[in-house]
Structure formats: C-alpha cells, structure tokens
Design a protein around this motif. Structure first.
Motif, PDB file in Angstrom:
ATOM      1  N   ARG A 397     -15.242 -70.139-114.670  1.00 34.34           N
ATOM      2  CA  ARG A 397     -14.236 -69.102-114.861  1.00 34.34           C
ATOM      3  C   ARG A 397     -14.250 -68.187-113.645  1.00 34.34           C
ATOM      4  O   ARG A 397     -15.263 -68.063-112.949  1.00 34.34           O
ATOM      5  N   THR A 411     -11.184 -58.218-115.341  1.00 37.00           N
ATOM      6  CA  THR A 411     -10.640 -59.305-116.156  1.00 37.00           C
ATOM      7  C   THR A 411     -11.294 -60.604-115.731  1.00 37.00           C
ATOM      8  O   THR A 411     -11.978 -60.680-114.690  1.00 37.00           O
ATOM      9  N   THR A 412     -11.101 -61.643-116.533  1.00 37.70           N
ATOM     10  CA  THR A 412     -11.632 -62.970-116.244  1.00 37.70           C
ATOM     11  C   THR A 412     -10.597 -64.006-116.658  1.00 37.70           C
ATOM     12  O   THR A 412      -9.590 -63.682-117.275  1.00 37.70           O
ATOM     13  N   SER A 413     -10.886 -65.242-116.356  1.00 36.83           N
ATOM     14  CA  SER A 413     -10.124 -66.352-116.924  1.00 36.83           C
ATOM     15  C   SER A 413     -10.952 -66.950-118.059  1.00 36.83           C
ATOM     16  O   SER A 413     -12.079 -66.527-118.319  1.00 36.83           O
ATOM     17  N   GLU A 414     -10.399 -67.953-118.734  1.00 37.92           N
ATOM     18  CA  GLU A 414     -11.134 -68.633-119.794  1.00 37.92           C
ATOM     19  C   GLU A 414     -12.094 -69.665-119.196  1.00 37.92           C
ATOM     20  O   GLU A 414     -11.844 -70.214-118.118  1.00 37.92           O
ATOM     21  N   TRP A 415     -13.214 -69.939-119.901  1.00 41.99           N
ATOM     22  CA  TRP A 415     -14.120 -71.013-119.478  1.00 41.99           C
ATOM     23  C   TRP A 415     -13.404 -72.355-119.625  1.00 41.99           C
ATOM     24  O   TRP A 415     -12.830 -72.644-120.662  1.00 41.99           O
ATOM     25  N   ALA A 416     -13.438 -73.169-118.594  1.00 39.00           N
ATOM     26  CA  ALA A 416     -12.769 -74.467-118.642  1.00 39.00           C
ATOM     27  C   ALA A 416     -13.318 -75.339-117.512  1.00 39.00           C
ATOM     28  O   ALA A 416     -13.803 -74.825-116.493  1.00 39.00           O
ATOM     29  N   SER A 424      -6.659 -63.234-117.031  1.00 39.07           N
ATOM     30  CA  SER A 424      -6.186 -63.157-118.414  1.00 39.07           C
ATOM     31  C   SER A 424      -5.180 -62.035-118.617  1.00 39.07           C
ATOM     32  O   SER A 424      -4.542 -61.964-119.668  1.00 39.07           O
TER      33      SER A 424
END
Length: 546
Positions: A397, A411-416, A424
């Motif tokens: 992420r 902010t962060t992104s989703e784990w993927a 986000s």
C-alpha cells in the motif's frame, strides 16, 4: 473411642497395600490433571470405579473432600471408604481413593479457540443468534451453525472439535467431575461434518458421545471424522477406537477403518478399511516463498482432500478437493501449520490422512518506487502512485504524510498485491511525502525511502458581482475567494484581452477605475495564493461610461 494420632507412614503403607490388592485397571489411559493420580478398578466382588487424588501442599483431607464430593456424600463416608480413622493425619503427598460415582459434577462450558468465516451461535438461554467469535463460551444447549465458515471448539479437558462448513452441532451435555479433570460431553450433529481429537477417557467416568439422526459415536480417546446427512452417518477413525452404530447396537471401530449407517437402516452397519494414507514427497521444513507445490505418489484414488490447520490454534485454514498428485500451497501467513492429505474413494469418503508439518517464514522486500519522481509535481488531487514489487506473495500500500518522518499520516491506499494505487481520499494542494509499505506472511514488513511530491491545485474563477458608475469613475465589486491572498485585475479594450491597458494586484474585493467616456472596456479578475495553487481568469465584464 477416642481417636489417637498415628504417624503418616503406616497410613501410606495401608493405602499402598490396598492398591497392591487391586486388580488390573480396565481404563485405556490415564487423564491425570494437576496432582490427580490414575484411575483404577478393584477386582473384588464389589468392583467400584475409583479416582485417586494426591494432596497438594497446604491442603487438608476435609477441604479436598468438600471440593470433590457431590452434596449427598460426606467426609465421614470418604474416611470410612479409605479405612482412615482421622483425616487430620493426612498431608502433602498422601492419596485418597474416591469412587467416581461420588464425585461432584458441574457444568463446564466449551470455548471457541478459532473461527473463520461466517459461523453463528444460537444461545440456549435467549434463543438469539450471534456471530461466533474467538474465546466465545459455549454452554449446555447452545447450537453452532456454520455457513461458509469453520470453527474449532475446545472442551474442558482439552479435547477439540473442528466444525466444517454447512454444519449444525448442538451441545447437549458439558459436565466436569469437580477437580478430577474428567468430562461428560454429549453432542448432536444434525447435519454436516466434524473432526475431533478427544483426550483419553476412563471407563465408568468420563464420556464423549456424538449423536446423529441415525447413529451414535462413543469415543474412548481418539481422532475421528463424522459426517451426518439425510441419507445417514459416516465415520472414519484415524486414531484409537470408536464405538459406533445405532443406539444400543454399537460396534467397536478401530483406527484405519470406517463405518456407515444409513437412515433407513435396512442395510445395517457397514464397516470397511479406509484407503491408506498417500505417500507425500518431502517438503522443505520451512517455506520461504509461496506458492510452493506439494506432491505425492500417484495412486488409483480418483480424488484427494487437502486440509490445512494452524498448528497452535487448530484453526481450519483451507479444505479443498483436488485431482492429480499435486497441490499448490499459497496465501498462508507466517506460522506453523499441519497439512493433511487423504485419498477419497468413489463415494467421496476420505481415507487415512498423511500429515505434513510445515512452517511458513516469508520475508518482505522493499519495493522500487517508479512515479511520481522525487520532488515532482502533479496536477490531480487523486494522483496515481506506481512501484515495482521485489518479493513473492506480497501485498503493498502507498502511505502519504505531511512530514518526512510520517508522524502525521494523511491517507493510504488499500492493501493489495498491485503495483499502483490511488489515495483513499483527494489531496488538498500542498507538499507531501509518500512511500510504499510491503507485507509478506502477515507479519514481515518492508518500507521504501520517502519521496516528496507537490500537489498543484486550482483556485475557483473570480466572479464580478456588480459595477457602479459615478461621474467618470467606475467601481467594480467581485466575489471573495476563501483561499486567495490577493486578486489580479486586467483591463482591456477588446473582449479577448489580447491588449491589456491596465493590470493591478489588489488585496480587497473592490476597485475604482477612471475610464474615458464613450469608450468600451472589458475587465476580468483571478484569485492569487501562496503555494502550489494554479488560478484561472474569471469571465470578462463589459464597462461603458457615457
């Protein structure tokens, strides 16, 4: 007659002599807990199943008797049974023989030690359905419904029951014999499948039974699998023995055998040898990357079943049917597991399992950042961040902060398991730092060095509200822009503003212009701001002074 204290040694010799006269024990195994001794049966005409308790430091005979005996039995009776005139002479290390029938019984709840997926508990006391979670206590009369999920239940003596998906299990009795460490457990499997590993039990004392609509399985310390369906009940015994069949008509099924009883019971109890355990080719004791392929020697079995359990919690991680002679192990967190592989016969009945212990130890590696470049600028408030993964079976992420130390994460992104992501939420114009965190095995983490990025923004166009004419002067009023520090005004004699005749920077939202009467002019404004904010010109307004 007055009791006279006697030394402890004669009492111990008396007890040892009594024990020496006892016949061979008929129990399978001892299930001692704490200071408990082993269960024995005398061979006299009045054979009585017994349990032996050894006194702890500081314990007295009367205290132990009160703790262990059921309400209708008393200390004096226990003294007489042990042929002891005075309980005060007993102390640490001395033993007491107690008939099993005299032991106190009390409800003892079971506990969910692992839950995966959707599993519900129906409370016997309230009738309400709740989501079953780890450490939930399960009491007498409670039911467990597993939809797509699985659960592992631990009983008071440490026995385990693993519940497969689409199963319904009712806890009819959960009783413990005081401090004896023995339990009386009776379950009903209405439908579905359970895998059990039961602690050894004692004849005449502890009891473990699972009833289905068509059969009953009475267990004496074993590992077995039981399936119940509208057609009947099937059993596979992998360790120990199970007494299985219609109530009152059970037969003893040893390890390596299976049995089935149909609902219409016309065919009677069918017993068969289970398919042998597949010969699994060696795996590395520690897997450092996933997926990893497990293989085994080919056989005539049309299909195999693979079950993966967490070694510590007993959690059922995966169950799958496969053809061929290989299976790809993947998507496991770091930890220790037990993989069971069993051949299935033409009816889909699993045979003896081959068991392989496996440890997973994945190490995350820092990603390589691609874009935006360090110190770069972007015009989008939802910019795309790109990187390259350098490890196997990793998720990642992007993290965005206002400071280089990332003490204030914005902010962060989703784990993927991807190599690009969007934040986000939108980013306000300004300067930020970004980095990528990779994770492998659930607990191994690697982090890149941070990069700086500037997010450009745009100020809204300035809208002119009104124009006042006073003699040869024109006053222009415009809308305030909250994020603006100043305003730029341009005056032109044509609407394209190709030839600017006057330009000024103003801090207020009004301006006075002196114009030549009889000529046409055009005015426009845009907001100004410190920092990375782009501004746009508002629409032009025609001015004419007669």
């Amino acid at each position: 007659m007055t009791d006279t204290p006697a030394p402890k040694l004669p009492v111990l010799l008396l007890i040892l002599a009594l024990l020496a006269c006892a016949g061979p024990a008929s129990a399978d195994l001892s299930i001692t807990r704490g200071s408990a001794g082993q269960y024995t049966e005398t061979s006299s005409a009045s054979t009585v199943p017994e349990w032996i308790y050894t006194l702890h430091p500081g314990e007295s005979f009367s205290e132990v008797a009160n703790d262990l005996l059921a309400p209708n039995y008393h200390t004096r009776q226990l003294l007489q049974y042990n042929k002891i005139s005075n309980g005060a002479i007993l102390g640490e290390g001395d033993s007491i023989r107690i008939p099993l029938a005299w032991l106190k019984r009390q409800p003892q709840p079971a506990k969910a030690i692992s839950v995966s997926g959707s599993v519900q508990l129906i409370s016997a006391s309230t009738g309400r359905k709740i989501q079953l979670s780890e450490n939930t206590l399960i009491r007498v009369g409670d039911e467990i419904l597993s939809a797509s999920g699985t659960a592992t239940i631990e009983l008071a003596d440490g026995s385990e029951v693993r519940i497969s998906p689409n199963s319904r299990l009712i806890f009819n009795r959960l009783t413990q014999y005081g401090k004896a460490g023995m339990v009386d457990t009776r379950l009903r499997l209405n439908h579905g499948e359970v895998h059990t590993r039961v602690k050894p039990v004692m004849e005449g004392g502890a009891r473990f039974e699972i009833e289905t609509p068509s059969a009953v399985a009475a267990v004496r310390g074993t590992a077995f699998v039981l399936q119940a369906s509208p057609e009947g009940t099937r059993l596979q015994v992998t360790e120990g023995v199970v007494d299985f069949g219609a109530p009152g008509k059970t037969q003893r099924i040893p390890a390596g055998y299976g049995a089935s009883l149909s609902t219409n019971s016309h065919t009677g109890l069918q017993i068969r040898r289970l398919p042998p355990a597949p010969e699994i080719n060696p795996l590395p004791p520690t897997l450092t990357q996933l997926p990893s392929t497990m293989t085994w020697q080919e056989s005539l079995a049309p299909m195999y079943r693979v079950d993966i359990f967490e070694a510590d919690s007993g959690r059922w991680v995966e169950s799958r049917r496969v053809t061929g002679n290989s299976f790809d192990i993947g998507l496991l967190d770091n930890g220790s597991y037990e993989i069971q592989l069993a051949a299935l016969d033409s009816r889909g009945i699993a045979g003896m399992p081959g068991v392989v212990p496996v440890k997973v130890d994945l190490q995350a590696r820092a990603a390589s950042l691609v874009s935006p470049a360090d110190g770069g600028t972007v015009n989008d408030d939802m910019p795309e961040f790109r990187w390259q993964l350098n490890g196997d079976n990793e998720v990642a992420r992007v993290e965005i902060a206002e400071d280089k130390a990332f003490s204030n994460l914005i902010t962060t992104s989703e784990w993927a398991p991807e190599t690009s992501a969007l934040p986000s939420r939108p980013l306000s114009p300004g300067q930020y730092y970004w980095r990528v965190v990779t994770e492998a095995g659930g607990n191994s983490v690697a982090t890149t060095e941070p990069r700086k990025v500037v997010v450009n923004g745009s100020l809204p166009p300035v809208r002119i509200l009104s124009v006042n004419y006073i003699d040869s002067q024109v006053r222009v009023f415009w809308e305030k822009v909250d994020t603006a520090t100043d305003y730029r005004l341009q005056l032109s004699e044509e609407p394209g503003f190709n030839n600017i005749i006057k330009e000024a920077t103003l801090s207020d939202t009004t301006a006075a212009l002196r114009l030549i009467p009889g000529r046409r002019y055009f005015v426009r404004l845009k907001a100004l701001s410190d920092g990375p904010l782009q501004s746009r010109w508002g629409p032009g307004r025609e001015l004419y002074l007669e």
